[in-house]
Design an enzyme around this catalytic site. Structure first.
Site, PDB file in Angstrom:
ATOM      1  CG  HIS A 195      -1.806   1.182   1.355  1.00  0.00           C
ATOM      2  ND1 HIS A 195      -3.169   1.107   1.201  1.00  0.00           N
ATOM      3  CD2 HIS A 195      -1.518   2.477   1.615  1.00  0.00           C
ATOM      4  CE1 HIS A 195      -3.675   2.326   1.354  1.00  0.00           C
ATOM      5  NE2 HIS A 195      -2.697   3.176   1.614  1.00  0.00           N
ATOM      6  CD  GLU A 196       1.603   3.383   3.688  1.00  0.00           C
ATOM      7  OE1 GLU A 196       1.772   4.519   3.202  1.00  0.00           O
ATOM      8  OE2 GLU A 196       0.542   3.032   4.232  1.00  0.00           O
ATOM      9  CG  HIS A 233       0.367   6.214  -0.816  1.00  0.00           C
ATOM     10  ND1 HIS A 233      -0.717   6.887  -1.327  1.00  0.00           N
ATOM     11  CD2 HIS A 233      -0.092   5.584   0.306  1.00  0.00           C
ATOM     12  CE1 HIS A 233      -1.779   6.672  -0.560  1.00  0.00           C
ATOM     13  NE2 HIS A 233      -1.428   5.868   0.440  1.00  0.00           N
TER      14      HIS A 233
HETATM   15 ZN    ZN Z   1      -2.599   5.229   1.988  1.00  0.00          ZN
END
Ligand code: ZN
Ligand code: ZN
Length: 157
Positions: free
Chosen positions: A74-75, A78
């Site tokens: 998830h990170e 980004h």
């Molecule tokens: Zn996030």
């Protein structure tokens, strides 16, 4: 050296993030992964200013390994989108598509880290005396005692 609890160290976390980055994104992770011991409800955070990632220390324990990898993905979603000037925010299509492709977690997994809310209101049944604690105020005209059906009265709040 692994420590006694089996929890990942910061350098092991760094290695894992670099590994996930190469294997799922085909791109290197060239910044820092740090452990955050104060995070409660989030699994991780990506910092737009200096591109480092923070990971919630709770997920470094061996039993949360799958969740940890989901958070890292998830990170990294980004991270890579931001560095490529693409849509890196949760609402962006680029973000949604890439997250799905790599199989990252959408939200921080709930492992009971959320702080319990303290009940502010206490109601007492006027019939059987049973007390009920509630975080929010309730309408005593609409709710009756769950035990006997008697009328409730606010005694504290
Ligand atoms: Zn996030
Ligand atoms: Zn009652």
């Amino acid at each position: 050296m692994p420590n006694s609890s089996g929890e990942l160290t910061e350098s092991e976390l760094q290695e894992l993030v670099e590994h996930v980055s190469l294997s799922f994104f085909n791109r290197p992770f060239l910044h820092q992964a740090k452990i955050n011991r104060r995070m409660t409800t989030t699994g991780g955070r990506y910092h737009l200013t200096d591109h480092h990632l923070e990971i919630n220390a709770h997920f470094l324990q061996p039993q949360y390994h799958d969740e940890l990898v989901g958070i890292i993905k998830h990170e990294l979603t980004h991270y890579h989108l931001h560095l490529q000037n693409r849509g890196y925010r949760h609402r962006d299509t680029d973000f949604k598509l890439l997250l799905k492709k790599v199989g990252g977690s959408r939200y921080a997994p709930d492992i009971g880290l959320r702080k319990k809310q303290n009940p502010k209101f206490v109601y007492k049944c006027q019939h059987c005396g049973q007390k009920f604690k509630r975080v929010r105020r309730i309408n005593v005209r609409r709710y009756a005692c769950g035990k006997c059906g008697g009328p409730l009265r606010l005694v504290k709040g």
